[in-house]
Motif scaffolding. Structure first.
Motif, PDB file in Angstrom:
ATOM      1  N   THR A  17      18.912  57.491 -47.178  1.00 40.65           N
ATOM      2  CA  THR A  17      18.753  58.052 -48.508  1.00 40.65           C
ATOM      3  C   THR A  17      17.947  59.334 -48.405  1.00 40.65           C
ATOM      4  O   THR A  17      16.964  59.400 -47.674  1.00 40.65           O
ATOM      5  CB  THR A  17      18.015  57.055 -49.422  1.00 40.65           C
ATOM      6  OG1 THR A  17      18.761  55.846 -49.449  1.00 40.65           O
ATOM      7  CG2 THR A  17      17.884  57.580 -50.819  1.00 40.65           C
ATOM      8  N   LYS A  18      18.370  60.348 -49.144  1.00 38.14           N
ATOM      9  CA  LYS A  18      17.638  61.620 -49.182  1.00 38.14           C
ATOM     10  C   LYS A  18      16.821  61.639 -50.459  1.00 38.14           C
ATOM     11  O   LYS A  18      17.366  61.514 -51.552  1.00 38.14           O
ATOM     12  CB  LYS A  18      18.608  62.785 -49.163  1.00 38.14           C
ATOM     13  CG  LYS A  18      17.934  64.135 -49.185  1.00 38.14           C
ATOM     14  CD  LYS A  18      18.969  65.230 -49.115  1.00 38.14           C
ATOM     15  CE  LYS A  18      18.325  66.588 -49.107  1.00 38.14           C
ATOM     16  NZ  LYS A  18      19.336  67.649 -49.063  1.00 38.14           N
ATOM     17  N   ALA A  19      15.501  61.787 -50.330  1.00 33.97           N
ATOM     18  CA  ALA A  19      14.611  61.825 -51.482  1.00 33.97           C
ATOM     19  C   ALA A  19      13.962  63.201 -51.569  1.00 33.97           C
ATOM     20  O   ALA A  19      13.612  63.794 -50.555  1.00 33.97           O
ATOM     21  CB  ALA A  19      13.543  60.755 -51.366  1.00 33.97           C
ATOM     22  N   ILE A  20      13.812  63.693 -52.787  1.00 34.42           N
ATOM     23  CA  ILE A  20      13.191  64.992 -53.025  1.00 34.42           C
ATOM     24  C   ILE A  20      12.012  64.787 -53.959  1.00 34.42           C
ATOM     25  O   ILE A  20      12.136  64.164 -55.009  1.00 34.42           O
ATOM     26  CB  ILE A  20      14.186  65.981 -53.659  1.00 34.42           C
ATOM     27  CG1 ILE A  20      15.390  66.161 -52.746  1.00 34.42           C
ATOM     28  CG2 ILE A  20      13.514  67.315 -53.934  1.00 34.42           C
ATOM     29  CD1 ILE A  20      16.477  66.993 -53.342  1.00 34.42           C
ATOM     30  N   LYS A  21      10.850  65.298 -53.554  1.00 33.20           N
ATOM     31  CA  LYS A  21       9.635  65.149 -54.348  1.00 33.20           C
ATOM     32  C   LYS A  21       9.107  66.528 -54.703  1.00 33.20           C
ATOM     33  O   LYS A  21       9.071  67.427 -53.867  1.00 33.20           O
ATOM     34  CB  LYS A  21       8.603  64.362 -53.541  1.00 33.20           C
ATOM     35  CG  LYS A  21       7.307  64.138 -54.260  1.00 33.20           C
ATOM     36  CD  LYS A  21       6.379  63.146 -53.571  1.00 33.20           C
ATOM     37  CE  LYS A  21       6.134  63.420 -52.136  1.00 33.20           C
ATOM     38  NZ  LYS A  21       5.110  62.550 -51.556  1.00 33.20           N
ATOM     39  N   MET A  22       8.683  66.701 -55.941  1.00 34.52           N
ATOM     40  CA  MET A  22       8.114  67.961 -56.387  1.00 34.52           C
ATOM     41  C   MET A  22       6.591  67.862 -56.228  1.00 34.52           C
ATOM     42  O   MET A  22       5.977  66.942 -56.758  1.00 34.52           O
ATOM     43  CB  MET A  22       8.490  68.207 -57.850  1.00 34.52           C
ATOM     44  CG  MET A  22       8.225  69.594 -58.303  1.00 34.52           C
ATOM     45  SD  MET A  22       9.063  70.030 -59.843  1.00 34.52           S
ATOM     46  CE  MET A  22       8.347  68.909 -60.995  1.00 34.52           C
ATOM     47  N   VAL A  23       6.008  68.793 -55.483  1.00 36.42           N
ATOM     48  CA  VAL A  23       4.581  68.770 -55.174  1.00 36.42           C
ATOM     49  C   VAL A  23       3.953  70.070 -55.647  1.00 36.42           C
ATOM     50  O   VAL A  23       4.485  71.146 -55.412  1.00 36.42           O
ATOM     51  CB  VAL A  23       4.359  68.617 -53.653  1.00 36.42           C
ATOM     52  CG1 VAL A  23       2.881  68.557 -53.325  1.00 36.42           C
ATOM     53  CG2 VAL A  23       5.068  67.386 -53.133  1.00 36.42           C
ATOM     54  N   ARG A  24       2.809  69.968 -56.292  1.00 37.61           N
ATOM     55  CA  ARG A  24       2.106  71.161 -56.772  1.00 37.61           C
ATOM     56  C   ARG A  24       1.132  71.657 -55.703  1.00 37.61           C
ATOM     57  O   ARG A  24       0.333  70.892 -55.177  1.00 37.61           O
ATOM     58  CB  ARG A  24       1.353  70.835 -58.052  1.00 37.61           C
ATOM     59  CG  ARG A  24       0.766  72.062 -58.684  1.00 37.61           C
ATOM     60  CD  ARG A  24       0.223  71.764 -60.049  1.00 37.61           C
ATOM     61  NE  ARG A  24       0.267  72.997 -60.806  1.00 37.61           N
ATOM     62  CZ  ARG A  24       0.365  73.090 -62.089  1.00 37.61           C
ATOM     63  NH1 ARG A  24       0.416  72.009 -62.809  1.00 37.61           N
ATOM     64  NH2 ARG A  24       0.390  74.245 -62.683  1.00 37.61           N
ATOM     65  N   SER A  25       1.179  72.933 -55.413  1.00 36.21           N
ATOM     66  CA  SER A  25       0.304  73.537 -54.424  1.00 36.21           C
ATOM     67  C   SER A  25      -1.095  73.693 -55.008  1.00 36.21           C
ATOM     68  O   SER A  25      -1.256  74.284 -56.082  1.00 36.21           O
ATOM     69  CB  SER A  25       0.837  74.906 -54.014  1.00 36.21           C
ATOM     70  OG  SER A  25      -0.108  75.592 -53.229  1.00 36.21           O
ATOM     71  N   PRO A  26      -2.121  73.189 -54.316  1.00 38.48           N
ATOM     72  CA  PRO A  26      -3.488  73.335 -54.840  1.00 38.48           C
ATOM     73  C   PRO A  26      -3.987  74.781 -54.798  1.00 38.48           C
ATOM     74  O   PRO A  26      -4.835  75.181 -55.592  1.00 38.48           O
ATOM     75  CB  PRO A  26      -4.318  72.450 -53.923  1.00 38.48           C
ATOM     76  CG  PRO A  26      -3.523  72.292 -52.684  1.00 38.48           C
ATOM     77  CD  PRO A  26      -2.079  72.446 -53.076  1.00 38.48           C
ATOM     78  N   THR A  28      -2.019  77.805 -55.089  1.00 38.55           N
ATOM     79  CA  THR A  28      -1.407  78.720 -56.050  1.00 38.55           C
ATOM     80  C   THR A  28      -1.031  78.064 -57.373  1.00 38.55           C
ATOM     81  O   THR A  28      -0.811  78.755 -58.358  1.00 38.55           O
ATOM     82  CB  THR A  28      -0.131  79.340 -55.458  1.00 38.55           C
ATOM     83  OG1 THR A  28       0.812  78.296 -55.218  1.00 38.55           O
ATOM     84  CG2 THR A  28      -0.409  80.091 -54.174  1.00 38.55           C
ATOM     85  N   GLY A  29      -0.910  76.754 -57.371  1.00 38.24           N
ATOM     86  CA  GLY A  29      -0.501  76.047 -58.579  1.00 38.24           C
ATOM     87  C   GLY A  29       0.997  76.001 -58.772  1.00 38.24           C
ATOM     88  O   GLY A  29       1.487  75.419 -59.731  1.00 38.24           O
ATOM     89  N   ALA A  30       1.748  76.595 -57.854  1.00 38.06           N
ATOM     90  CA  ALA A  30       3.209  76.600 -57.942  1.00 38.06           C
ATOM     91  C   ALA A  30       3.759  75.283 -57.409  1.00 38.06           C
ATOM     92  O   ALA A  30       3.129  74.609 -56.599  1.00 38.06           O
ATOM     93  CB  ALA A  30       3.771  77.755 -57.129  1.00 38.06           C
ATOM     94  N   TYR A  31       4.930  74.916 -57.874  1.00 35.86           N
ATOM     95  CA  TYR A  31       5.570  73.697 -57.404  1.00 35.86           C
ATOM     96  C   TYR A  31       6.473  73.997 -56.216  1.00 35.86           C
ATOM     97  O   TYR A  31       7.152  75.013 -56.176  1.00 35.86           O
ATOM     98  CB  TYR A  31       6.414  73.059 -58.515  1.00 35.86           C
ATOM     99  CG  TYR A  31       5.579  72.363 -59.557  1.00 35.86           C
ATOM    100  CD1 TYR A  31       5.042  71.114 -59.319  1.00 35.86           C
ATOM    101  CD2 TYR A  31       5.320  72.964 -60.781  1.00 35.86           C
ATOM    102  CE1 TYR A  31       4.273  70.466 -60.274  1.00 35.86           C
ATOM    103  CE2 TYR A  31       4.561  72.331 -61.746  1.00 35.86           C
ATOM    104  CZ  TYR A  31       4.037  71.083 -61.487  1.00 35.86           C
ATOM    105  OH  TYR A  31       3.280  70.447 -62.421  1.00 35.86           O
ATOM    106  N   THR A  32       6.466  73.089 -55.244  1.00 37.31           N
ATOM    107  CA  THR A  32       7.373  73.165 -54.109  1.00 37.31           C
ATOM    108  C   THR A  32       8.083  71.817 -53.991  1.00 37.31           C
ATOM    109  O   THR A  32       7.613  70.814 -54.526  1.00 37.31           O
ATOM    110  CB  THR A  32       6.627  73.455 -52.794  1.00 37.31           C
ATOM    111  OG1 THR A  32       5.671  72.428 -52.567  1.00 37.31           O
ATOM    112  CG2 THR A  32       5.924  74.795 -52.840  1.00 37.31           C
ATOM    113  N   PHE A  33       9.183  71.798 -53.295  1.00 39.82           N
ATOM    114  CA  PHE A  33       9.951  70.575 -53.127  1.00 39.82           C
ATOM    115  C   PHE A  33       9.862  70.110 -51.687  1.00 39.82           C
ATOM    116  O   PHE A  33      10.041  70.886 -50.761  1.00 39.82           O
ATOM    117  CB  PHE A  33      11.408  70.801 -53.522  1.00 39.82           C
ATOM    118  CG  PHE A  33      11.569  71.081 -54.982  1.00 39.82           C
ATOM    119  CD1 PHE A  33      11.627  70.051 -55.892  1.00 39.82           C
ATOM    120  CD2 PHE A  33      11.640  72.385 -55.450  1.00 39.82           C
ATOM    121  CE1 PHE A  33      11.770  70.305 -57.249  1.00 39.82           C
ATOM    122  CE2 PHE A  33      11.777  72.653 -56.795  1.00 39.82           C
ATOM    123  CZ  PHE A  33      11.843  71.602 -57.699  1.00 39.82           C
ATOM    124  N   THR A  34       9.596  68.815 -51.505  1.00 39.62           N
ATOM    125  CA  THR A  34       9.545  68.199 -50.200  1.00 39.62           C
ATOM    126  C   THR A  34      10.734  67.262 -50.089  1.00 39.62           C
ATOM    127  O   THR A  34      10.899  66.376 -50.928  1.00 39.62           O
ATOM    128  CB  THR A  34       8.239  67.400 -50.015  1.00 39.62           C
ATOM    129  OG1 THR A  34       7.137  68.265 -50.273  1.00 39.62           O
ATOM    130  CG2 THR A  34       8.121  66.845 -48.622  1.00 39.62           C
TER     131      THR A  34
END
Length: 50
Positions: A17-26, A28-34
């Motif tokens: 299964t491929k899972a994608i999680k949205m994580v906020r950068s401490p 810059t505050g921007a969101y990235t996807f893992t």
């Protein structure tokens, strides 16, 4: 915030299964996807990690 499972992949005898999680950068505050490909039983554990 996290996205749930996006795709279920099958290879010979294994089910993945491929899972994608949205994580906020401490910094810059921007969101990235893992993204990660794993066995279905580890998806909840992956999404709970920070």
């Amino acid at each position: 915030m996290a996205k749930k499972t996006v795709a279920t992949l099958r290879t010979s005898s294994k089910r993945l299964t491929k899972a994608i999680k949205m994580v906020r950068s401490p910094k810059t505050g921007a969101y990235t996807f893992t993204e990660s490909v794993m066995a279905p039983e580890f998806v909840d554990e992956f999404l709970k990690k920070k």
